[in-house]
Design a protein around this motif. Structure first.
Motif, PDB file in Angstrom:
ATOM      1  N   LEU A  89      86.043  21.976  -1.308  1.00  8.95           N
ATOM      2  CA  LEU A  89      85.067  21.048  -0.735  1.00  8.95           C
ATOM      3  C   LEU A  89      84.249  21.712   0.367  1.00  8.95           C
ATOM      4  N   LEU A  90      84.798  22.757   0.955  1.00 13.54           N
ATOM      5  CA  LEU A  90      84.146  23.416   2.084  1.00 13.54           C
ATOM      6  C   LEU A  90      83.297  24.611   1.674  1.00 13.54           C
ATOM      7  N   THR A  91      83.589  25.203   0.525  1.00 12.84           N
ATOM      8  CA  THR A  91      82.854  26.385   0.084  1.00 12.84           C
ATOM      9  C   THR A  91      82.870  26.480  -1.433  1.00 12.84           C
ATOM     10  N   HIS A  92      81.832  27.090  -1.985  1.00 14.60           N
ATOM     11  CA  HIS A  92      81.781  27.398  -3.413  1.00 14.60           C
ATOM     12  C   HIS A  92      81.907  28.901  -3.651  1.00 14.60           C
ATOM     13  N   ASP A  93      82.400  29.610  -2.662  1.00 17.51           N
ATOM     14  CA  ASP A  93      82.636  31.045  -2.809  1.00 17.51           C
ATOM     15  C   ASP A  93      83.831  31.233  -3.753  1.00 17.51           C
ATOM     16  N   PRO A  94      83.623  31.849  -4.923  1.00 19.08           N
ATOM     17  CA  PRO A  94      84.720  31.989  -5.882  1.00 19.08           C
ATOM     18  C   PRO A  94      85.936  32.716  -5.304  1.00 19.08           C
ATOM     19  N   ALA A  95      85.700  33.730  -4.475  1.00 13.23           N
ATOM     20  CA  ALA A  95      86.821  34.488  -3.911  1.00 13.23           C
ATOM     21  C   ALA A  95      87.693  33.605  -3.027  1.00 13.23           C
ATOM     22  N   TRP A 112      84.053  19.112 -10.713  1.00  9.26           N
ATOM     23  CA  TRP A 112      85.234  19.972 -10.855  1.00  9.26           C
ATOM     24  C   TRP A 112      85.978  20.158  -9.535  1.00  9.26           C
ATOM     25  N   GLN A 113      85.261  20.029  -8.400  1.00  9.29           N
ATOM     26  CA  GLN A 113      85.911  20.229  -7.106  1.00  9.29           C
ATOM     27  C   GLN A 113      87.070  19.260  -6.887  1.00  9.29           C
ATOM     28  N   TRP A 114      86.936  18.050  -7.439  1.00  7.00           N
ATOM     29  CA  TRP A 114      87.942  17.027  -7.170  1.00  7.00           C
ATOM     30  C   TRP A 114      89.269  17.321  -7.849  1.00  7.00           C
ATOM     31  N   ALA A 115      89.243  18.128  -8.909  1.00  5.58           N
ATOM     32  CA  ALA A 115      90.501  18.545  -9.527  1.00  5.58           C
ATOM     33  C   ALA A 115      91.297  19.441  -8.581  1.00  5.58           C
ATOM     34  N   PHE A 116      90.592  20.197  -7.738  1.00  3.74           N
ATOM     35  CA  PHE A 116      91.245  21.046  -6.752  1.00  3.74           C
ATOM     36  C   PHE A 116      91.760  20.229  -5.571  1.00  3.74           C
ATOM     37  N   VAL A 117      91.015  19.203  -5.197  1.00  5.76           N
ATOM     38  CA  VAL A 117      91.218  18.546  -3.913  1.00  5.76           C
ATOM     39  C   VAL A 117      92.202  17.390  -3.973  1.00  5.76           C
ATOM     40  N   PHE A 118      92.369  16.780  -5.144  1.00  5.91           N
ATOM     41  CA  PHE A 118      93.101  15.513  -5.170  1.00  5.91           C
ATOM     42  C   PHE A 118      94.541  15.653  -4.678  1.00  5.91           C
ATOM     43  N   GLY A 119      95.112  16.849  -4.749  1.00  3.04           N
ATOM     44  CA  GLY A 119      96.483  17.030  -4.286  1.00  3.04           C
ATOM     45  C   GLY A 119      96.639  16.968  -2.785  1.00  3.04           C
TER      46      GLY A 119
END
Length: 400
Positions: A102-108, A172-179
Motif C-alpha cells: 500500500l505504501l510503495t509499488h517498488d517490486p524489490a 492486487w494490492q489488497w491480496a497482500f494487505v488483508f492479512g
C-alpha cells in the motif's frame, strides 16, 4: 517434564486454553493463506508493474525463501528467548510487512516484504505448535487440539485462494494487505493468552541422525511434490489470466487442486494406517507426475479438457502422499532427534518451492509456457521414478 512446559500448562486452563487454541489456529490459518494468496493476484500485479513471469514469481518464491532461511535457526531463537517473545515479535513484524504494497509499488520492496513475512511464518508456525503441546496434556485433549490446529492449516490454502480472488478483483494490492488487520487482532489476543516461559537449552540430537535414508527420501519427495505443484499452479494462473479470466474465477478454477486436501486431512492418519506410507508416497508421486504430463500435452480445448483433469490429479497427489511424507520423515529418526530433523525436512519442502518457481518462471519468460510445463512434467516424473527405485532398494535391504 521441563520447567518451561510445566509453567505453560499450569498458566493456561479452561477458557484461557480455548482462547490460546483459537489464537494459534488462526495464526496457522494465516500462515497457510500466505502460500496461496498470490496465485490469483500475481498476474494482475505483473501487468500493472510491467514484470515478466520470472520477475513476478518472486512474490511467491520470496515467501518460501524467507521461510526456509529462518526455519533452521528457530531452535536457537527459542533456546535464547523462549517461545512467547519470538512469537509475538514475529506476529507484529508480519503485520507491518503486510502493508508495504500500500505504501510503495517498488517490486524489490514488495518482494522483500514477502521474504520478511515468510521468515515470520517460519517462527510462528513451529513455535505455535510447541506452545500448543505445552498447554495441553498428552492424550485425547492434545490430539483434539492438534487436529483443530492442523485443520486450520490445511484449510488455509483454499481460504487464501478465495480471499485473494475476491480482493484482487478490486486491486492486487489488497491480496497482500488483508492479512495485516488479522495479524494485529491475533497479536492483541496472543499478548494476553500466550503464557510466559523460560528459555530452555536445546537438547543435543544423537550423532548421525542426519544420515537417515528415510528422512532424505521423504524430504526429497516432499520438495519435488511441493515445488512442482506450486510451479504448475503459477503457470495455470498466468495462462488463465492471459485468456481473460478475472481473479475470482481463477481462484475457483484451482479448487479441485486444493479443496480435497482440506476435506480429507482429518482422515489422513487412518489412511496411513491402512495403506502404509511407502505405497501412499509412490501413489501420490505417480498421480502428480501424471497430472503434470497431462498439463504439458498439446490437448485441444480449454479448462475442462486439459487444465481440470491435471488439477484433479495433482490434488489427489497431495491427498495421498503429503501426510505420508510428513509421517515418514518423523518416523525415520529417533524421537530425541525429531526437534532437529523436522526443520530440515520443512526447509527442504520450501527449497523445492523456491527452486521450481524460479526455474519454471525463468523458462516461461525465455522460451514460453509450453517449455515451462514440460520442465515441470520432467521434474515430476524424475522425482516419482527416483522415489520408486529408492523404496525398492530400501525394501530389498530390509530383512523379511
Amino acid at each position: 517434564m521441563s520447567g518451561g512446559a510445566a509453567t505453560g500448562r499450569e498458566s493456561v486452563r479452561g477458557a484461557g486454553r480455548s482462547a490460546l487454541l483459537a489464537v494459534l489456529a488462526s495464526n496457522m490459518l494465516l500462515d497457510a493463506v500466505e502460500v496461496s494468496v498470490m496465485l490469483p493476484a500475481v498476474a494482475g500485479m505483473a501487468d500493472d508493474l510491467g514484470l515478466s513471469p520470472w520477475q513476478g514469481q518472486w512474490v511467491m518464491s520470496g515467501f518460501a525463501l524467507g521461510f526456509a532461511a529462518v526455519l533452521l535457526a528457530g531452535r536457537q531463537v527459542t533456546a535464547r528467548w523462549g517461545r512467547r517473545v519470538p512469537y509475538l515479535v514475529a506476529l507484529a513484524v508480519f503485520a507491518a510487512a503486510s502493508v508495504v504494497p500500500l505504501l510503495t509499488h517498488d517490486p524489490a520492496l514488495i518482494v522483500l516484504s514477502r521474504i520478511v513475512k515468510g521468515a515470520c511464518a517460519a517462527l510462528t508456525a513451529p513455535v505455535g505448535l510447541a506452545i500448543l503441546a505445552d498447554a495441553y496434556p498428552d492424550g485425547p485433549e492434545r490430539r483434539r487440539a492438534v487436529t483443530v490446529y492442523t485443520l486450520f492449516g490445511a484449510a488455509g490454502f483454499t481460504v487464501g485462494l478465495l480471499v485473494s480472488g475476491t480482493l484482487s478483483s478490486v486491486g492486487w494490492q489488497w491480496a497482500f494487505v488483508f492479512g495485516a488487520p488479522i495479524a494485529v487482532a491475533v497479536l492483541l489476543v496472543a499478548a494476553r493468552v500466550v503464557p510466559a516461559d523460560t528459555p530452555q537449552p536445546r537438547t543435543p540430537a544423537p550423532a548421525g541422525w542426519w544420515r537417515s535414508g528415510g528422512l532424505a527420501r521423504a524430504a526429497f519427495g516432499a520438495a519435488v511434490l511441493n515445488g512442482t505443484y506450486l510451479a504448475m499452479l503459477l503457470l495455470t494462473a498466468l495462462t488463465l489470466h492471459g485468456r481473460g479470466w478475472p481473479p475470482w474465477l481463477v481462484a475457483l478454477a484451482f479448487l479441485p487442486a486444493c479443496l480435497p486436501v482440506a476435506l480429507t486431512t482429518p482422515f489422513g492418519g487412518t489412511l496411513i494406517e491402512r495403506v502404509g506410507t511407502g505405497r501412499l508416497v509412490v501413489a501420490g508421486a505417480s498421480a502428480a507426475a501424471a497430472g503434470q504430463v497431462f498439463a504439458a500435452l498439446p490437448i485441444p480445448g480449454g479448462y475442462a479438457t486439459q487444465t481440470l483433469p491435471a488439477l484433479v490429479l495433482v490434488g489427489l497427489a497431495f491427498v495421498l502422499s503429503f501426510g505420508a511424507l510428513n509421517t515418514a520423515a518423523t518416523a525415520s529418526v529417533p524421537a530425541e532427534a525429531r526437534g532437529a530433523a523436522v526443520p530440515v525436512y520443512q526447509c527442504a519442502v520450501q527449497c523445492g518451492a523456491v527452486a521450481m518457481l524460479v526455474a519454471t518462471a525463468a523458462l516461461a519468460t525465455l522460451r514460453g509456457f509450453d517449455d515451462a510445463r514440460i520442465l515441470v512434467a520432467v521434474v515430476g516424473c524424475a522425482g516419482a521414478l527416483t522415489l520408486v527405485l529408492s523404496l525398492i532398494r530400501s525394501s530389498a535391504r530390509t530383512p523379511a
